[in-house]
Design a protein around this motif. Structure first.
Motif: not given
Length: 402
Positions: A57-63, A68-70
């Motif tokens: 989730d952090l990897i994707l959020w940082s980009r 959001r995880p869902k």
């Protein structure tokens, strides 16, 4: 014979650009936008540690800060544009990669039978038919649904009962696939019930798979040694990657470049012929402060991170507390072309707060008012991802460099 020299500044710029960290986060964080980000990275490592947010989730959020995880679960379990398997660790990958993973299934069938017979409890091979039959007859299941009556382990993460090991073996060798995750627990089903038929039925030769893997790794790294290409997916052997590089040099599809490390030393690497012109044309990297996952693709190869960025980073989970230099699970803090520090921060859901325990700047990094303001803004954004309504700072949170 002399080779082009890619300066350290340009090397870092290329590397961050290829890892989607050179511009501020953008996009919807879901659907096609999210799938494109995962495809650009090649894969995203999955990890259960949730002190702040899970690694993927952090990897994707940082980009994509709207992520959001869902949204990831939707792509994996509903839209079926992703599948879950193994690179160097558990990962989610674009479904288009599935046909190439047959090489991995075959490799694991041999290696895991050998290794797990020594490392796991006895008897897992004898449970394969029983597990297959249970899933065929009764549908998807978790590890808790198999091996009724078998003693559950108490010896740590890998102390699996035989039927759980059999379940994992069937997944790793391609007979089963992960249909979804329930509270991060894998739910398995027959692969033909999970993976769309066009990907199950597609076939690629070993040579095509090696070429695809090495091409894809180089596209995402920008420059690499043959060993780094082999390690990217952990799908081809070092010898296969080395042969692919030699063939590329002979055909003129690859060149050799000397990549300058942070300490000024040079490392011979392979690249596309247009790498130097691409590097000079890239815009400056965004100066935004970012909190990254310890498993971020840009930092997964710790030696490369240290070589390119001068950032010595290790997770100290298994280091005795008295010997830890930092907390056991600290987060890299990035700004522009390099790391500015690392942070011990936790999400305390009971108090609805993001608790900042400590931040250690890198040596030579000055924490002026502007940089602290940008760091606090990033932590406010992380709090929203972690589901916390506020950020609390320990009185001594801003530490001296170690």
């Amino acid at each position: 014979m002399t080779h082009p020299v890619l300066t350290n500044t340009l090397a870092r710029r290329v590397f961050l650009h290829r890892h989607l960290l050179s511009v501020p986060p953008a996009g919807t964080g879901r659907g096609a936008d999210l799938a494109q980000t995962i495809g650009g990275l090649g894969f995203v490592q999955l990890d259960s540690v949730n002190t702040l947010a899970r690694a993927h989730d952090l990897i994707l959020w940082s980009r994509q800060n709207q992520y959001r995880p869902k949204a990831l679960d939707t792509l994996l379990s509903k839209d079926r544009v992703l599948f879950e398997h193994w690179t160097h660790d558990a990962a989610t990958l674009p479904i288009s990669h599935f046909p190439y993973w047959r090489k991995r299934f075959a490799m694991d069938a041999v290696q895991l039978q050998k290794n797990w017979s020594a490392w796991r409890r006895e008897g897992f091979m004898e449970q394969l038919d029983t597990v297959r039959r249970q899933i065929t007859d009764h549908g998807a299941c978790t590890s808790g649904d198999v091996g009724k009556g078998e003693a559950r382990g108490s010896g740590g993460w890998w102390d699996w009962h035989p039927s759980k090991t059999a379940l994992e073996y069937l997944w790793r060798t391609g007979e089963l696939s992960v249909v979804r995750r329930d509270k991060f627990r894998k739910v398995y089903d027959l692969t033909e019930r999970v993976i769309p038929p066009e990907y199950i039925n597609a076939r690629h030769s070993i040579d095509d798979t090696i070429s695809w893997a090495c091409d894809g790794a180089l596209d995402r790294l920008g420059f690499a040694t043959s060993g780094e290409l082999a390690a990217f997916w952990d799908l081809v052997t070092p010898a296969e990657a080395k042969a692919w590089c030699a063939d590329g040099l002979n055909r003129g599809t690859l060149i050799e470049v000397d990549v300058q490390s942070r300490d000024g030393s040079l490392r011979r690497s392979f690249a596309r012929p247009d790498l130097m012109s691409e590097a000079r044309a890239l815009d400056d990297v965004s100066p935004r402060v970012r909190l990254l996952s310890p498993f971020d693709p840009a930092l997964r190869d710790r030696k490369r991170a240290e070589r390119l960025f001068g950032f010595h980073y290790r997770i100290e989970i298994f280091v005795p507390e008295a010997k830890r230099q930092y907390g056991y699970y600290v987060f890299p803090i990035w700004e522009g072309l390099g790391a500015i520090g690392r942070m011990d921060v936790r999400a305390d859901r009971a108090t609805d707060s993001l608790q900042v325990r400590a931040f250690w700047p890198e040596r030579g990094v000055k924490m002026g008012a502007g940089r602290i303001k940008r760091l606090r803004a990033e932590l406010d954004r992380v709090a929203r991802l972690s589901g916390c309504s506020r950020v609390d700072y320990a009185p001594d949170w801003l530490r001296d460099p170690q």
